[in-house]
Design an enzyme around this catalytic site. Sequence first.
Site, PDB file in Angstrom:
ATOM      1  N   LYS A   1       0.842  -1.200   0.000  1.00 44.63           N
ATOM      2  CA  LYS A   1       0.000   0.000   0.000  1.00 44.63           C
ATOM      3  C   LYS A   1       0.877   1.250   0.000  1.00 44.63           C
ATOM      4  CE  LYS A   1      -0.290  -0.272   5.052  1.00 44.63           C
ATOM      5  NZ  LYS A   1      -1.152  -0.637   6.198  1.00 44.63           N
TER       6      LYS A   1
ATOM      7  N   ARG B   1     -11.716  -0.306  14.978  1.00 45.09           N
ATOM      8  CA  ARG B   1     -11.400   0.470  13.781  1.00 45.09           C
ATOM      9  C   ARG B   1     -12.195  -0.148  12.648  1.00 45.09           C
ATOM     10  NH1 ARG B   1      -5.195   0.952  11.620  1.00 45.09           N
ATOM     11  NH2 ARG B   1      -5.784  -1.073  10.805  1.00 45.09           N
TER      12      ARG B   1
ATOM     13  N   TYR C   1      14.671  31.140   6.914  1.00 47.30           N
ATOM     14  CA  TYR C   1      13.481  31.906   7.309  1.00 47.30           C
ATOM     15  C   TYR C   1      13.512  32.256   8.795  1.00 47.30           C
ATOM     16  CZ  TYR C   1      10.938  31.103   2.932  1.00 47.30           C
ATOM     17  OH  TYR C   1      10.530  31.104   1.622  1.00 47.30           O
TER      18      TYR C   1
ATOM     19  N   MET D   1      10.625  24.851   1.748  1.00 49.21           N
ATOM     20  CA  MET D   1       9.876  23.920   0.914  1.00 49.21           C
ATOM     21  C   MET D   1      10.817  23.115   0.012  1.00 49.21           C
ATOM     22  SD  MET D   1       6.780  24.589  -1.807  1.00 49.21           S
ATOM     23  CE  MET D   1       5.679  25.397  -0.656  1.00 49.21           C
TER      24      MET D   1
HETATM   25  C1  LIG Z   1      -0.381  -1.765   6.773  1.00 44.65           C
HETATM   26  C2  LIG Z   1      -0.973  -3.039   7.200  1.00 44.65           C
HETATM   27  C3  LIG Z   1      -0.180  -4.158   7.473  1.00 44.65           C
HETATM   28  C4  LIG Z   1       1.319  -4.128   7.460  1.00 44.65           C
HETATM   29  O1  LIG Z   1       1.807  -3.620   8.684  1.00 44.65           O
HETATM   30  P1  LIG Z   1       3.379  -3.405   8.969  1.00 44.65           P
HETATM   31  O2  LIG Z   1       3.408  -2.996  10.382  1.00 44.65           O
HETATM   32  O3  LIG Z   1       3.838  -2.331   8.052  1.00 44.65           O
HETATM   33  O4  LIG Z   1       4.049  -4.694   8.712  1.00 44.65           O
HETATM   34  C5  LIG Z   1      -0.835  -5.345   7.777  1.00 44.65           C
HETATM   35  N1  LIG Z   1      -2.179  -5.412   7.822  1.00 44.65           N
HETATM   36  C6  LIG Z   1      -2.960  -4.345   7.582  1.00 44.65           C
HETATM   37  C7  LIG Z   1      -4.438  -4.486   7.669  1.00 44.65           C
HETATM   38  C8  LIG Z   1      -2.404  -3.132   7.283  1.00 44.65           C
HETATM   39  O5  LIG Z   1      -3.178  -2.076   7.038  1.00 44.65           O
END
Ligand SMILES: *Cc1c(COP(=O)(O)O)cnc(C)c1O
Length: 401
Positions: free
Chosen positions: A41, A142, A291, A339
């Site tokens: 992801k 969640r 800045y 930036m």
């Molecule tokens: C992001 C995620 C993972 C991976 O977690 P890590 O701590 O990065 O290994 C696993 N399961 C779900 C549902 C996630 O959203």
Amino acid sequence: MHPPHPTRTTRALINTAALEANYRLLASLAAPHAGLIAVVKADAYGHGCEICVPALLHAGAESFAVVTLEEALAVRALAPSAHILVLGGIFDGQIAAALAQNLTPVVWDLWQLKLLEEAARAQNLPAASIPVHIELDTGMSRQGVSPADLEQFLRTLSSVSVLRVEGIMTHLYAADETNSIATEAQLNLLDRMLAAITRAGIQPEILHAGSSAAIITEIAPRIHTLAARHKMRAALRPGLSLYGIVPEFSPAHLEPPQTLLTAREQLKPVLSWETRVTTLREIPAGAVVGYNGTFVATEPMTLALLPVGYADGLTRSLGNRFSLLVRGQRAPIVGRISMDLTTIDVTEIPGVAVGDEVILIGRQGGEEITAADHARVDGTISWEILTRISGRVPRMAVESK
Ligand SMILES: *Cc1c(COP(=O)(O)O)cnc(C)c1O
């Protein structure tokens, strides 16, 4: 889109050999109890799916998890026959594409079942033609079906004949806590919820849970036992550790499990973030830097200008509080990070020249800066540091670093 050969001096090098070795190591830690679902992801945690997905396929990955439909489509283009799980579920207007691309959505709310049912009816799909994974909320409050809602969810599910429950998942919220009290409670609840699912006449194929921390704390055999009791196979979902970063555990282990020691020793960071010195400047005592003049030189200094700033993901809070590597030595960031520009103090580092490599994350000489180092100073976690390196920073595949 990046040009075919990125030319910007601020760039992230992605070590595909390290990524492949990390995948193989994690697969061996999970085996023979569980398989792996590689979490890619957020564009492979900021490393770039275009580079990482082919490398993971080469290392043997067959299953990937992303959050959004768009991420899933990007992975599908790179992995035509892989299993792709859409953790974030699918929304109105996305179902045709998800079906056409053979994606597997996670479901946990009644409206999702209804949406899938309507789409199936409109397309006249046969029974059991849409695979889904059900997420169970075993304690995180969640995403997932809560224990209180499970019965109604299963009743509605059994009326939507087009769905086939291929998998069950849950997320462990404290796998990085070394007293595993919360995880025990979650796994006990998971066991009871699985029993309710099989009692309802549903027989999923796969049970998956756990993140990097879970693999590293030897949860694989536990998930395997649970899965086997309910006639399923088990899988784990590593993200961060694929990219070579070991989550920190608290409280620190008195006696770390062998897997944690192995992971610390053998996982290799995949991403290095580097730039080059653009300009050197001598400033007199009394000159202000950046800045609002938050840094004032108390003696003559040599500054190096770097073409990197918070728009690249170098968080502004590191101004005056962090150092980068040049010529194998630490050079403090002076003044505010802008930036697009950052200034470092190289007064004490002999021979620094325009064009010198500067490391933001990675190794140089005998020194190393990790994402965890950035995170500690910024009050966040490595996951956030990696995923906010922005799209302006080209990612380039290398086979070693
Ligand atoms: C992001 C995620 C993972 C991976 O977690 P890590 O701590 O990065 O290994 C696993 N399961 C779900 C549902 C996630 O959203």
